[in-house]
Each structure stands twice: as structure tokens, then as C-alpha cells.
Design an enzyme around this catalytic site. Structure first.
Site, PDB file in Angstrom:
ATOM      1  N   ASP A   1      36.665  40.186  28.943  1.00 49.19           N
ATOM      2  CA  ASP A   1      36.915  39.686  30.290  1.00 49.19           C
ATOM      3  C   ASP A   1      36.163  40.489  31.347  1.00 49.19           C
ATOM      4  OD1 ASP A   1      37.929  38.331  32.409  1.00 49.19           O
ATOM      5  OD2 ASP A   1      39.983  39.046  32.208  1.00 49.19           O
TER       6      ASP A   1
ATOM      7  N   GLU B   1      35.968  42.254  40.048  1.00 53.34           N
ATOM      8  CA  GLU B   1      37.337  42.478  39.594  1.00 53.34           C
ATOM      9  C   GLU B   1      37.488  43.799  38.838  1.00 53.34           C
ATOM     10  OE1 GLU B   1      38.876  39.302  37.174  1.00 53.34           O
ATOM     11  OE2 GLU B   1      40.741  40.355  36.749  1.00 53.34           O
TER      12      GLU B   1
ATOM     13  N   GLU C   1      45.895  31.310  29.658  1.00 54.03           N
ATOM     14  CA  GLU C   1      46.698  32.027  30.650  1.00 54.03           C
ATOM     15  C   GLU C   1      47.668  31.084  31.368  1.00 54.03           C
ATOM     16  OE1 GLU C   1      43.740  34.156  33.003  1.00 54.03           O
ATOM     17  OE2 GLU C   1      43.742  35.786  31.530  1.00 54.03           O
TER      18      GLU C   1
END
Ligand code: GCV
Length: 725
Positions: free
Chosen positions: A413, A441, A334
Site C-alpha cells: 500500500d 499518505e 476495505e
């Protein structure tokens, strides 16, 4: 030392009432050292509250609780893992000459009657008779040979964990006599990673994926120096068994990079505050540090000047923080720099940093979260799920012994449902740590009640080589332990949603003992947090909170992305539904829904071949449409909407049903929480009430968007005629 008492923050699972049983008795704390001082201070504070006494010498009135160090001190460094004989497992990564294989003195040498009273001698004899063996650097035994409860530990950290066990037991610690009960952590490292930034990041804010306000360590570029808050955090973590904290975000930006060098004092200060609770501090560093901090022209891991830079820098770190835990690195992921820029691989990169840490007992947590985030969504041959295995499995055996490859529990993820990452079964010659996400998240961002321990427990118990074989927990225990992203911020309830505190507690407890049942962990948390003696109706409170929390992760799953397909969240902040939000993006997170069907074909026969990364039996189970578990069907297969699940329902009807059910469950949760008004602290009640209103709104939005989407795509009506919009 004094124990912290910040007045502006909720006491979480250590309110004064939790110490009633300890604090109302006479206690002897025997032994020396800073962590023994912590034990003493904890008991002293409890006694001040509840009327008991505590002393450190053998003379005085009869005691009901003794906390004593044995004469034996573990020869192992805190980093050392239990030996194979202690853990009863075969280490998968121990190699000759590694700290893991260090031989330690036997228990017989450790039995020393010492100068204490008869109960302690009896307790020691009891422990020796029970074959108690060395307790290890963090283990302890609780013995009740008669009228006195005795906690024995070889080392100071064990005594601290023993105290918190007695706190958890409450009055039950003083019941009928019982033989020695030995407790040792399954995982040698039980670590929380903070994704805290020093500066406020223009997109991610003060804490990346933080849902509980700002950072407890930094505010707008400066250290907060809220010493009481950090100490109180350390105390809470020790009480659930966490022993390592990485203080900053794995995405290391310019200011944060300097924590390694000219801002190291800020890390040292945090280390000083957490040390009395047996917690070592780790630091996320940028792989480009030799360039951005050292002014070198390269960060090539094979360059001599780069090696020297890391050696000197690491030496300075240990001069400031002698018990520094080590580095955490997100590389080639990332946008973070890494060894790929120099044509090197991740073993080269990790070994570069591991070398200088080795003499000090430090470790590198090198994250396996490496994938192409600039994927072409039209290209069906690239599969993000494959990436970590493709990159790391071929490197097995090449990492230095103090490298821990840190693997997210799933191949994608931190979704609400994913299979276990195949990397966990693919690197027998490497120390692996498994990474969880306590910060929510993708599981409701601490706006939604979502008790994650049932999910983690499933993952830890999963046997990648089939039933009866070693589990994910075994791999982590024999390797690098368990790590999770913290959900804590400067919020007055620590975690935004007061019930999200249970996730933090449960993470520590499952890392200590992965076999604990999630409902039992919840009971522990409830009894500590809402001490029964202080409640008007403890039975109703306990029953209702179990009804609200036990199944909340599955409820969340029901009203969000179906059957393991994942994502469908709003891009960027990842909150709320957006079925196609990531569908035509470069991130590699697709569901491939069209008018005929949905799901990702990851089979060897016709898809990306991801199923082939698993050993048998899972490589076959996941490959087979007939055998694949319903909850992961769309992760592994693309199926028509009328495909019939094992449950007997079609895929599309399952989507409708679960989304209606999920919202109905949230409605029930809201009603149940209302019953608890008057039974919990009004500020907690008000905060949860406010969050539940948002959870219900959001769940309805998920239900309506997902159901409408699949209705429009498939054209199939709901069998029960409910509105699909
Ligand atoms: C810290 C996901 C999150 C990122 C996080 C990343 C990681 O992509 O959305 O915020 O970065 O995982 O685990 O490194």
C-alpha cells in the site's frame, strides 16, 4: 474563452514569468476548435503580460512562433492507444476488433501545404522527410526550419501540449534551426484520482488522505463552484500532460454515490471546466448502486434487472457528459461492496459496468487493491502481499476490452519502499493501469519534503522479466496507462507543502515520458515555477533546490521503516512513528520483530510463498537471502539482527546508521532552505520553513523510536556509541 486567474492561489508551474519567451513574440495560432481556442487564449494572455501579439489568420507582421493543426485529423477516438507501429512496442492486450487495433490514415495523406506561410510548409516537409508519421491524437512536433518555430499537431490536444512544450523550452525554443522533434505520450491515459468526499467524512474528512486542506470540488456536502480554481487546476494538469481526472473518493459513501444519478450535474460542471484543457472526467461509483440508488433488491452482476439499471444509468450519464471517461471501482476492498457478495468474481463485476460504457468509448478502472483487512495476526499463512495476485491473476483474459485493472505499484500500500507488484507481470491478456500515490499518505503527508519522482522512475524502469525485457512502463503504456492519487486541495499552495507541487508535475511528465530523468523533470519544474529571469541568483536557487529535493525520498526512507519492511506508522492517520502500531492488528501489515530478528518470510521455501508470484529472474532473486537487494531484505526475509547486508553492515547497525544519517540530512535541508530567504517568494519561504521545522521534529522522533525499539529488542549497542534511549 478567458484563461483562469484565481488570485487566492499560488500559480505553481505556470506563473506569468514562465510565459515570457512566448508572450514577448509574435505568434500565429492556426486551426479551429475549443482546444485551439484554449491555445489562443493562453498565448493572448501571455502577450498581454509580455508585449507580444497573437493572431489566428495568415495575414499580418512576420511571426516567430506558429502553432498549427495539420490537415490530418486522427481517426482514432481520444481513448485509442497508439498502434504498435507508432509506439514501437508489441501491445500486450490488443485484440481483434478492439479500438486499439483501429487502422488510421497514413502520414502521406496528412501532408497538406495548406494556406499558411512558407515556414509552416517547410516544417511540414521537414516532418514528413524525418518520417514523422501521424502525430496521433495528442502528439505534436516542434520544428525550427529557419527563424520561425513551428508547432504542428494532428489534433487539438496535441497543439495544447505543443504550446506547453514551447513554454517549458522558454528562450531555447527560439535558438538555432533544428529538424522536427516529435513528441507523443507513452501512456494514452494519464490520470489523477481524487479521493474527495462530498460530505465531510467523520473520520477521513473532506478529502481522504488529503494533506492540502479541503476539496477543490466540494465543501461540506455542497459543490464549491469555484470555477476559476478548477479551471486553473485543469490548466496546470494540461501543462504537465495529465488528461483524465476521477473526481471523487474510491470509498463511495451515501451522498457521493448520488453523483452518478441525481447529483450528476455537479460532475458535468467539473467536466465542462476541465474539457478546454483536454481532460476527461471519470467517476468513482459504488458497486451497490443498483440497490442504494436504484432500489433493486440485488446488485448481482448476472441479474438482468441490474444490467438494465447500469445500462440506463450510463446512458443518462452520457446524455449529460458526452465525453465522460468512465467509472472507477473499489470493490470487495476495505468494506466496499462487490461481486463476492453474490458469489461472483471480479471479472463478472467489472464486465457488468464495462458493457454499458463500451458504446460510448468509456472504460472501467477496476482496482486490484483487494485483500483481507480482517486478518488474524496470529495466522502466519495469510499474506496481504499475495492477495491481489491471488484474486486477479486467475482472471486474466476474462475482462472485457474496456476494463482496465488498476494495480497499485506495490503489493502492499504505497509504502516508501516496496517491490513492484507481481500482478503487473501476471496478466498479459488484460489492460493494466499502474497506480501511484502523489498524495503523501506514507511519505510525510506534505509536511516533509519528499520528491517522489526518483521512486516512480525506478518503478517505471523496473523490468519484471529481467534486464532488457519489457518494463513496468511498457506494460502500463500498452495497457491502461498511469494513474495516481492527487495531492491537491484548496490550500493556497495547492499541495500544502509548496515543494510537493513538484510531485504533481513530475507525475504528469513521467506518465507522458517514463524515460525522463527525475532530475531533469525537477529542472523543468524549477525553471517554470521559479523563473530564472526573476531570481537574483538562479544558479544558487537551482543548486540548492536540487540538494534539498533530489535525494529527499531516500532521506525519508532512511529515517522511517527500514529495509523495505514498511508501515511502523501510527494507525489510522498514518503519520509519524509507531513501530508496533500495526503489529497486532487485523490489517496484515506486520514486521515480526522479536529479540532475535525482524522481517517477513515471504519465501517459497519457508514462508508465505509470495516470491513465487514473480516470474524469473525475480522469483529466484527475492527467494535467495544472498541475492535479495538490501533495500527489500525485510520485505522478503526474516533475518537475525547480525545478518550482514551487501553493504557490509549488520541489519541492526544499518538501522542505527540510516536513522542518524536521515535526521542529519533533514538538518542540512533546513540550513540550505535558510540560504534561500530572499531568493523565493516570502510566502513560499515561510510555508516551507514552517514545514521543515515539523519535518525535523518528526524525523527525530522516528530516529529515536526506531533506534530505541531495535536496541531494546536486540540488546545490541550502537557501534559508534550514540544515544539510543
Ligand atoms: C481510499 C489505503 C488508504 C485508504 C485508501 C485505500 C485505497 O488503505 O489508507 O485511505 O482508501 O488505501 O487505496 O483504497
Amino acid at each position: 474563452m478567458t484563461t483562469p486567474d484565481p488570485t487566492d492561489v499560488h500559480p505553481a508551474w505556470l506563473p506569468p514569468a514562465a510565459y515570457r519567451a512566448v508572450g514577448s513574440r509574435h505568434t500565429l495560432v492556426h486551426g479551429d476548435g475549443p482546444l485551439v481556442d484554449t491555445v489562443f487564449a493562453e498565448v493572448q494572455r501571455a502577450c498581454a503580460e509580455h508585449g507580444g501579439t497573437v493572431r489566428r489568420t495568415g495575414d499580418g507582421p512576420p511571426v516567430q512562433l506558429v502553432l498549427a493543426l495539420t490537415a490530418h485529423r486522427s481517426a482514432a477516438r481520444p481513448d485509442a492507444t497508439p498502434t504498435a507501429t507508432q509506439s514501437g512496442r508489441t501491445p500486450n492486450a490488443a485484440r481483434p476488433g478492439s479500438p486499439e487495433t483501429a487502422v488510421r490514415p497514413g502520414w502521406t495523406e496528412a501532408v497538406d501545404p495548406g494556406p499558411l506561410g512558407v515556414n509552416v510548409d517547410a516544417a511540414r516537409a521537414d516532418l514528413a522527410a524525418a518520417g514523422g508519421g501521424p502525430l496521433g491524437p495528442e502528439g505534436f512536433a516542434v520544428v525550427r526550419p529557419g527563424e520561425v518555430t513551428v508547432v504542428l499537431a494532428d489534433d487539438q490536444a496535441g497543439l495544447l501540449y505543443g504550446l506547453f512544450q514551447v513554454v517549458r523550452l522558454g528562450e531555447a525554443a527560439y535558438g538555432p534551426p533544428h529538424p522536427a522533434r516529435v513528441h507523443r505520450p507513452a501512456m494514452r491515459r494519464r490520470m489523477l484520482d481524487h479521493w474527495d468526499n462530498v460530505d465531510v467524512h467523520p473520520v477521513m474528512g473532506q478529502v481522504e488522505r488529503g494533506y492540502a486542506g479541503g476539496s477543490i470540488f466540494w465543501r461540506a456536502g455542497h459543490p464549491r463552484r469555484d470555477r476559476d480554481r478548477v479551471r486553473a487546476y485543469g490548466r496546470l494538469l494540461a501543462a504537465c500532460g495529465v488528461n483524465a481526472v476521477s473526481v471523487n473518493n474510491v470509498n463511495v459513501h451515501a451522498t457521493e454515490a448520488r453523483l452518478l444519478t441525481d447529483r450528476l450535474d455537479e460532475v458535468a460542471e467539473i467536466a465542462d471546466l476541465l474539457r478546454p484543457y483536454g481532460i476527461r472526467v471519470h467517476l468513482s461509483v459504488t458497486f451497490a448502486a443498483p440497490v442504494v440508488l436504484g432500489g433493486l433488491p440485488t446488485a448481482d452482476p448476472l441479474d438482468e434487472a441490474v444490467r438494465e439499471w447500469w445500462a440506463e444509468t450510463t446512458q443518462r450519464v452520457y446524455a449529460h457528459i458526452p465525453d465522460f471517461g468512465g467509472y472507477v471501482v473499489k470493490a470487495d476492498s476495505e468494506g466496499q461492496p462487490g461481486p463476492f457478495s453474490y458469489g461472483r468474481d471480479h471479472a463478472d463485476g467489472a464486465n457488468l459496468l464495462a458493457g454499458p460504457l463500451e458504446p460510448y468509448g468509456g472504460v472501467v478502472h477496476w482496482r486490484a487493491f483487494v485483500y483481507d483487512h480482517r486478518q488474524d495476526w496470529r495466522d502466519r499463512s495469510t499474506d496481504r502481499a499475495r492477495a491481489a495476485h491471488d484474486h486477479f491473476a486467475p482472471l486474466d483474459g476474462r475482462f472485457r476490452d474496456n476494463v482496465i485493472v488498476q494495480v497499485k505499484h506495490g503489493p502492499m500500500d504505497f509504502q516508501t519502499r516496496e517491490p513492484v507488484s507481481p500482478v503487473i507481470a501476471a496478466m498479459p491478456g488484460t489492460r493494466l493501469a499502474v497506480e501511484f500515490q502523489v498524495t503523501q499518505e506514507y511519505t510525510g503527508q506534505q509536511q516533509h519534503v519528499c520528491y517522489l519522482a526518483p521512486w516512480w522512475s525506478e518503478l517505471l524502469r523496473f523490468a519484471p522479466w529481467g534486464d532488457g525485457e519489457r518494463t513496468v512502463a511498457d506494460v502500463a503504456a500498452d495497457g491502461g496507462g498511469l494513474v495516481a492519487v492527487s495531492n491537491v486541495g484548496d490550500d493556497p499552495f495547492w499541495t500544502g507543502h509548496p515543494l510537493a507541487q513538484a510531485n504533481l508535475y513530475a507525475f504528469g511528465r513521467l506518465a507522458w515520458d517514463p524515460k525522463l530523468r527525475p532530475e531533469a523533470v525537477l529542472d523543468e519544474w524549477l525553471d517554470l515555477t521559479f523563473a530564472p529571469a526573476t531570481s537574483a541568483d538562479p544558479a544558487l536557487l537551482r543548486r540548492t533546490l536540487h540538494q534539498i529535493m533530489d535525494d529527499s525520498w531516500r532521506s525519508y526512507e532512511r529515517y522511517t521503516a527500514p529495509l523495505g519492511v514498511g508501515f511502523m506508522v501510527r494507525p489510522g492517520h498514518h503519520y509519524g512513528p509507531d513501530v508496533d502500531g500495526y503489529e497486532y492488528t487485523p490489517w496484515g501489515t506486520y514486521h515480526f520483530a522479536d529479540r532475535d530478528g525482524v522481517g517477513v518470510d515471504r519465501t517459497r521455501a519457508t514462508g508465505t510463498g509470495f516470491t513465487g508470484q514473480y516470474p524469473p529472474p525475480w522469483s529466484q532473486t527475492y527467494e535467495s537471502l544472498a541475492a535479495c537487494p538490501d533495500e527489500l531484505l525485510l520485505f522478503f526475509h526474516h533475518v537475525p539482527y547480525d545478518h550482514v547486508l551487501h553493504s557490509g553492515s549488520t541489519v541492526v547497525q544499518h538501522i542505527y546508521d540510516t536513522h542518524f544519517d536521515g535526521v542529519a540530512e533533514v538538518e542540512a535541508t533546513c540550513r540550505r532552505w535558510e540560504w534561500l530567504a530572499g531568493l523565493v517568494d516570502p510566502t513560499v519561504h515561510a510555508r516551507v520553513t514552517e514545514r521543515l521545522a515539523e519535518q525535523l521534529r518528526c524525523a527525530q522522533e522516528w530516529r529515536d523510536q526506531v533506534n530505541a525499539y531495535f536496541h531494546r529488542k536486540s540488546g545490541v549497542p550502537d557501534a559508534h556509541g550514540r544515544p539510543l534511549h
